[in-house]
Design an enzyme around this catalytic site. Structure first.
Site, PDB file in Angstrom:
ATOM      1  N   GLU A   1      70.794  85.536  30.571  1.00 40.00           N
ATOM      2  CA  GLU A   1      70.175  85.681  29.257  1.00 40.00           C
ATOM      3  C   GLU A   1      69.511  84.394  28.787  1.00 40.00           C
ATOM      4  O   GLU A   1      70.181  83.362  28.660  1.00 40.00           O
ATOM      5  CB  GLU A   1      71.222  86.094  28.220  1.00 40.00           C
ATOM      6  CG  GLU A   1      70.646  86.270  26.821  1.00 40.00           C
ATOM      7  CD  GLU A   1      71.712  86.546  25.772  1.00 40.00           C
ATOM      8  OE1 GLU A   1      71.366  87.132  24.733  1.00 40.00           O
ATOM      9  OE2 GLU A   1      72.885  86.179  26.000  1.00 40.00           O
TER      10      GLU A   1
ATOM     11  N   GLU B   1      74.185  92.796  18.545  1.00 44.65           N
ATOM     12  CA  GLU B   1      74.806  91.471  18.503  1.00 44.65           C
ATOM     13  C   GLU B   1      74.307  90.733  17.261  1.00 44.65           C
ATOM     14  O   GLU B   1      73.535  89.783  17.335  1.00 44.65           O
ATOM     15  CB  GLU B   1      74.493  90.681  19.773  1.00 44.65           C
ATOM     16  CG  GLU B   1      75.392  89.455  19.919  1.00 44.65           C
ATOM     17  CD  GLU B   1      75.082  88.636  21.156  1.00 44.65           C
ATOM     18  OE1 GLU B   1      76.038  88.186  21.823  1.00 44.65           O
ATOM     19  OE2 GLU B   1      73.888  88.427  21.460  1.00 44.65           O
TER      20      GLU B   1
END
Length: 264
Positions: free
Chosen positions: A143, A240
């Site tokens: 990521e 998130e």
């Protein structure tokens, strides 16, 4: 139709961690993710998933000393043995919890670091991780994270992550596309999703710039959800974000998308 997973690290902080599974299910979520499971036995977490009919989507491999500011080991020279031991632990949890995605964090570089040396270590560790995870049908995801929230993090840009994915060329190595991080660093999210979708293994969302609910801030998420569907993404979308107030009170944005919530 997008499918959303509650991120239990950031959401439902009104509850003790093990109680967040039930809270998410009551609000209509069918899946969960979180940063780290290692404080709890895998069997205990599995029992919570089963009790509430939830799918485990994702968690992170051990990141090193989180309290001391470490944010992953994969690009850190001299930490290879620790990285491999942590990966073994993560895969042991994944076998019990049933998730087929595991996030491996790149790590924070010290000031003055030789970036090319860190990149070499990163590639070797990712090659090892992808091979080790392939036996269990698990994908390793990497990521890019914005340097405002995580100064010094090794990986910041989507094109860099995709280049690394192509260079390693492991079928089970994919990129985790966090719309929040991408907007802060690069913008042009819809076009980057279009460009990179074949290599994207997981998507996450949050409002920009404050990382609250996705119906706040500068991004048009209904448009992005439609584009993600059109591009053929069938995975989960991780929520998130940090709720502005109570988690459940801020979930009006997702009611059109969640059959469970509609049935309440």
């Amino acid at each position: 139709m997008p499918r959303f997973a509650a991120n239990l690290t950031m959401m439902y902080n009104e509850h003790a961690f093990l109680d967040r599974f039930g809270a998410a299910a009551r609000d209509g979520f069918e899946a969960v993710e979180y940063l780290f499971p290692y404080e709890f036995a895998a069997a205990e977490l599995k029992s919570r998933l089963e009790a509430h009919g939830l799918t485990q989507v994702l968690f992170n491999a051990p990141p090193g000393d989180w309290a001391a500011g470490e944010r992953g080991l994969a690009s850190l020279p001299g930490r290879e043995d620790e990285f491999r031991r942590g990966l073994d632990t993560a895969l042991t949890y994944a076998r019990v919890l049933g998730n087929d995605k595991l996030h491996v964090m790149a790590g924070v570089l010290p000031a003055g670091a030789d970036r090319s040396r860190h990149r070499d270590v990163y590639l070797r560790n990712l090659e090892y991780a992808a091979q080790a995870a392939s036996a269990d049908g698990i994908a390793i995801v990497i990521e890019p994270i914005n340097p405002r929230d995580m100064p010094g993090f090794f990986l910041n840009r989507q094109d860099d992550a995709q280049a690394i994915r192509r260079e390693i060329a492991a079928p089970n190595l994919q990129v985790q596309f966090d719309c929040y991080h991408c907007q802060i660093v690069e913008g042009d999210i819809a076009k980057k999703l279009e460009r990179d979708m074949p290599g994207i293994g997981h998507i996450q969302i949050a409002g920009v710039p404050d990382r609250h609910e996705p119906d706040t801030g500068e991004l048009n998420y209904p448009y992005l959800f439609e584009r993600i569907d059109t591009l053929g993404y069938r995975g989960w979308i991780g929520c998130e974000y940090r709720p502005k107030a109570g988690t459940s009170d801020g979930l009006g944005w997702m009611q059109p998308y969640l059959p469970r919530a509609q049935a309440r």
